[in-house]
Design an enzyme around this catalytic site. Structure first.
Site, PDB file in Angstrom:
ATOM      1  N   THR A   1      17.871   4.574  -5.087  1.00 59.39           N
ATOM      2  CA  THR A   1      18.189   5.890  -4.536  1.00 59.39           C
ATOM      3  C   THR A   1      16.866   6.467  -4.018  1.00 59.39           C
ATOM      4  O   THR A   1      15.888   5.755  -3.879  1.00 59.39           O
ATOM      5  CB  THR A   1      18.754   6.790  -5.645  1.00 59.39           C
ATOM      6  OG1 THR A   1      17.874   6.728  -6.753  1.00 59.39           O
ATOM      7  CG2 THR A   1      20.141   6.360  -6.079  1.00 59.39           C
ATOM      8  N   ASN A   2      16.794   7.762  -3.717  1.00 60.63           N
ATOM      9  CA  ASN A   2      15.559   8.368  -3.209  1.00 60.63           C
ATOM     10  C   ASN A   2      14.441   8.193  -4.245  1.00 60.63           C
ATOM     11  O   ASN A   2      14.666   8.408  -5.429  1.00 60.63           O
ATOM     12  CB  ASN A   2      15.762   9.860  -2.955  1.00 60.63           C
ATOM     13  CG  ASN A   2      16.682  10.105  -1.778  1.00 60.63           C
ATOM     14  OD1 ASN A   2      17.736   9.477  -1.686  1.00 60.63           O
ATOM     15  ND2 ASN A   2      16.308  11.006  -0.904  1.00 60.63           N
ATOM     16  N   VAL A   3      13.271   7.776  -3.793  1.00 60.66           N
ATOM     17  CA  VAL A   3      12.142   7.464  -4.665  1.00 60.66           C
ATOM     18  C   VAL A   3      11.047   8.505  -4.468  1.00 60.66           C
ATOM     19  O   VAL A   3      10.906   9.065  -3.383  1.00 60.66           O
ATOM     20  CB  VAL A   3      11.555   6.064  -4.313  1.00 60.66           C
ATOM     21  CG1 VAL A   3      10.560   5.605  -5.370  1.00 60.66           C
ATOM     22  CG2 VAL A   3      12.650   5.025  -4.112  1.00 60.66           C
TER      23      VAL A   3
ATOM     24  N   GLY B   1       5.079  -0.028  -3.469  1.00 61.97           N
ATOM     25  CA  GLY B   1       4.104  -1.103  -3.670  1.00 61.97           C
ATOM     26  C   GLY B   1       2.997  -0.700  -4.639  1.00 61.97           C
ATOM     27  O   GLY B   1       2.658  -1.448  -5.567  1.00 61.97           O
TER      28      GLY B   1
ATOM     29  N   SER C   1       0.829  -1.219   0.000  1.00 63.25           N
ATOM     30  CA  SER C   1       0.000   0.000   0.000  1.00 63.25           C
ATOM     31  C   SER C   1       0.857   1.261   0.000  1.00 63.25           C
ATOM     32  O   SER C   1       0.324   2.371   0.014  1.00 63.25           O
ATOM     33  CB  SER C   1      -0.865   0.016   1.265  1.00 63.25           C
ATOM     34  OG  SER C   1      -0.008  -0.067   2.409  1.00 63.25           O
TER      35      SER C   1
ATOM     36  N   LYS D   1      19.004  -2.364   7.341  1.00 59.18           N
ATOM     37  CA  LYS D   1      18.954  -2.703   5.916  1.00 59.18           C
ATOM     38  C   LYS D   1      20.221  -3.470   5.486  1.00 59.18           C
ATOM     39  O   LYS D   1      20.152  -4.431   4.724  1.00 59.18           O
ATOM     40  CB  LYS D   1      18.789  -1.430   5.075  1.00 59.18           C
ATOM     41  CG  LYS D   1      17.418  -0.791   5.167  1.00 59.18           C
ATOM     42  CD  LYS D   1      16.361  -1.577   4.432  1.00 59.18           C
ATOM     43  CE  LYS D   1      15.037  -0.854   4.354  1.00 59.18           C
ATOM     44  NZ  LYS D   1      13.984  -1.616   3.638  1.00 59.18           N
TER      45      LYS D   1
ATOM     46  N   ARG E   1      21.176  14.898  -4.630  1.00 59.40           N
ATOM     47  CA  ARG E   1      20.511  13.596  -4.581  1.00 59.40           C
ATOM     48  C   ARG E   1      20.205  13.096  -5.991  1.00 59.40           C
ATOM     49  O   ARG E   1      19.991  13.907  -6.901  1.00 59.40           O
ATOM     50  CB  ARG E   1      19.174  13.677  -3.811  1.00 59.40           C
ATOM     51  CG  ARG E   1      19.288  14.099  -2.356  1.00 59.40           C
ATOM     52  CD  ARG E   1      19.799  12.974  -1.480  1.00 59.40           C
ATOM     53  NE  ARG E   1      19.790  13.342  -0.058  1.00 59.40           N
ATOM     54  CZ  ARG E   1      20.818  13.943   0.566  1.00 59.40           C
ATOM     55  NH1 ARG E   1      21.895  14.286  -0.121  1.00 59.40           N
ATOM     56  NH2 ARG E   1      20.749  14.200   1.871  1.00 59.40           N
TER      57      ARG E   1
ATOM     58  N   HIS F   1       9.725  12.291   3.025  1.00 61.04           N
ATOM     59  CA  HIS F   1      10.956  12.586   2.300  1.00 61.04           C
ATOM     60  C   HIS F   1      10.842  13.965   1.665  1.00 61.04           C
ATOM     61  O   HIS F   1       9.773  14.585   1.685  1.00 61.04           O
ATOM     62  CB  HIS F   1      11.181  11.514   1.228  1.00 61.04           C
ATOM     63  CG  HIS F   1      11.530  10.182   1.782  1.00 61.04           C
ATOM     64  ND1 HIS F   1      10.620   9.153   1.904  1.00 61.04           N
ATOM     65  CD2 HIS F   1      12.698   9.695   2.261  1.00 61.04           C
ATOM     66  CE1 HIS F   1      11.224   8.095   2.437  1.00 61.04           C
ATOM     67  NE2 HIS F   1      12.474   8.406   2.657  1.00 61.04           N
TER      68      HIS F   1
ATOM     69  N   TYR G   1      18.274   2.824  10.648  1.00 63.28           N
ATOM     70  CA  TYR G   1      17.685   2.290   9.411  1.00 63.28           C
ATOM     71  C   TYR G   1      18.763   1.607   8.567  1.00 63.28           C
ATOM     72  O   TYR G   1      18.596   0.499   8.063  1.00 63.28           O
ATOM     73  CB  TYR G   1      17.044   3.460   8.652  1.00 63.28           C
ATOM     74  CG  TYR G   1      16.492   3.199   7.278  1.00 63.28           C
ATOM     75  CD1 TYR G   1      17.230   3.528   6.139  1.00 63.28           C
ATOM     76  CD2 TYR G   1      15.210   2.706   7.103  1.00 63.28           C
ATOM     77  CE1 TYR G   1      16.708   3.351   4.873  1.00 63.28           C
ATOM     78  CE2 TYR G   1      14.675   2.523   5.839  1.00 63.28           C
ATOM     79  CZ  TYR G   1      15.435   2.848   4.729  1.00 63.28           C
ATOM     80  OH  TYR G   1      14.914   2.672   3.461  1.00 63.28           O
TER      81      TYR G   1
END
Ligand code: NAP
Ligand code: GFB
Length: 327
Positions: free
Chosen positions: A172-174, A17, A13, A148, A216, A187, A144
């Site tokens: 990377t950052n999404v 995803g 969710s 991971k 980034r 974020h 975190y």
């Protein structure tokens, strides 16, 4: 031999995803749904994955042959800085329960999700997959990051002792539709989209945290989703692979804010609050390994992805995860 795949997506969710679900249902090309594939998207209402019993019950119910493991306690810089122990413990519990249940239910393949923020803070650039364990991560998210990193260790231990095929991908950052827009915990891109939206609505200044100088690499969630589906179907290494745009597409936080101002047609005051933390200056990652496998993969241009994300946020504001709206 029934070779139907039952694919369980944990964290179904969330931002990533939902993007996988969108690609499976809408992509008419090689990344879309395939015969003999049954996709099951779960979230915390299906069971709290910090509990071994709840995790077992999910595997007993769905008997997956393949797992895309996305579920995690996730958040931006400021949430990571506040809850390092929760990020460590919750994610260690979730990951161990998923991987051990996968082993007990003889799951053929698991693809877990790491993040480029787990790499050592003091490193040479560009970062590549061999550097994961080469030194401490950045102070702001060590909880975190270590949880991971442990997934990579667990994958190698299951493979070494039992031959299990559990691997991981490193985005990377999404950003994209269905993100978390909570003004404190989110974020940077969803956080600034929400702030700029409120500034425009209330006629107040748009305030970006920090200096705007950090750099980034951002990947659009729907591009990442295609790459994760590829990894599930075709990537056969235990070693992780970075899923990212190339180094030349790295942008500054100020560039991000400028793109959001443009996407929302904001014309008000726009300033930087340099009392707020900048976090890690950069985490420039190489996508060379990925491009060896998929040399022709087309990433969505940043400005187009920001515009699509902004339009989705405005259209879905009332149902989006906006938190309590307090900055
Ligand atoms: P997200 O939007 O915050 O979604 C998190 C998902 O995990 C939700 O479906 C949530 O379910 C589920 N979840 C959280 N805690 C759970 C628990 N205790 N039991 C069961 N389900 C639980 O996260 P995301 O941004 O899509 O991240 C997906 C993966 O990508 C994560 O592994 C994250 O570490 C990784 N990643 C994200 C980024 C990024 O920039 N966002 C970058 C690199 C890597 P509910 O909706 O029911 O709470
Ligand atoms: O996406 P973000 O929170 O996380 O980005 P990281 C942080 C950068 O954006 C910092 C600036 O330089 C902030 O100063 N920034 C400016 C803002 N305005 C805002 C705002 O309104 N909200 C936020 N959040 N930032 C995270 C890791 O690091 O990367 C996580 O802590 C995760 O564990 C994630 O891995 C992908 O890129 O710094």
């Amino acid at each position: 031999m029934n070779n139907d795949k039952v694919i369980l997506v944990t964290g179904g969710s969330g931002l990533v995803g939902k993007a996988i679900e969108w690609v499976i249902n809408n992509d008419k090309g090689k990344f879309g749904s395939k015969e003999k594939e049954k996709w099951i998207f779960i979230n915390s209402k299906d069971g709290d994955l910090r509990s071994m019993e709840a995790t077992h019950a999910i595997f007993q119910k769905y008997k997956p042959t393949h797992v895309i493991h996305l579920a995690a306690l996730v958040g931006g810089l400021f949430k990571n800085m506040k809850y390092k122990l929760d990020f460590l413990r919750d994610n260690i519990l979730i990951n161990d329960n998923i991987l051990h249940s996968a082993h007990q239910y003889k799951v053929e393949k698991v693809v877990s999700c790491l993040s480029t923020c787990i790499f050592p803070d003091k490193t040479t650039y560009p970062i590549d997959e061999t550097m994961i364990h080469n030194g401490p991560p950045h102070e702001s998210n060590f909880g975190y990051a270590h949880a991971k990193r442990l997934i990579d260790i667990q994958n190698k231990a299951y493979n070494d002792q039992f031959g299990d095929k559990y691997t991981s991908i490193i985005p990377t950052n999404v950003f994209g539709p269905h993100d978390n827009y909570d003004l404190q915990d989110s974020h940077v891109i969803p956080g600034l989209l929400h702030k700029c939206y409120l500034a425009k609505k209330n006629g107040t200044p748009f305030i970006v945290a920090g200096t705007g100088k950090p750099l980034r690499q951002f990947i659009y969630s729907r591009d990442l989703a295609k790459l994760i589906i590829w990894a599930l179907r075709e990537y056969d290494e235990i070693e992780p692979v970075i899923l990212s745009v190339s180094e030349k597409d790295e942008v500054s936080i100020k560039d991000v804010a400028d793109s959001i101002v443009k996407a929302l047609n904001f014309e008000g005051d726009y300033t930087f609050d340099t009392t707020k933390a900048d976090g890690q200056y950069k985490k420039t990652a190489s996508n060379e390994k990925l491009l060896k496998y998929l040399p022709d993969f087309k990433f969505t241009p940043f400005e187009i992805a920001i515009k699509e994300s902004a339009d989705w946020f405005i259209e879905n504001y009332d149902n989006a995860r906006t938190g309590n709206g307090k900055a």
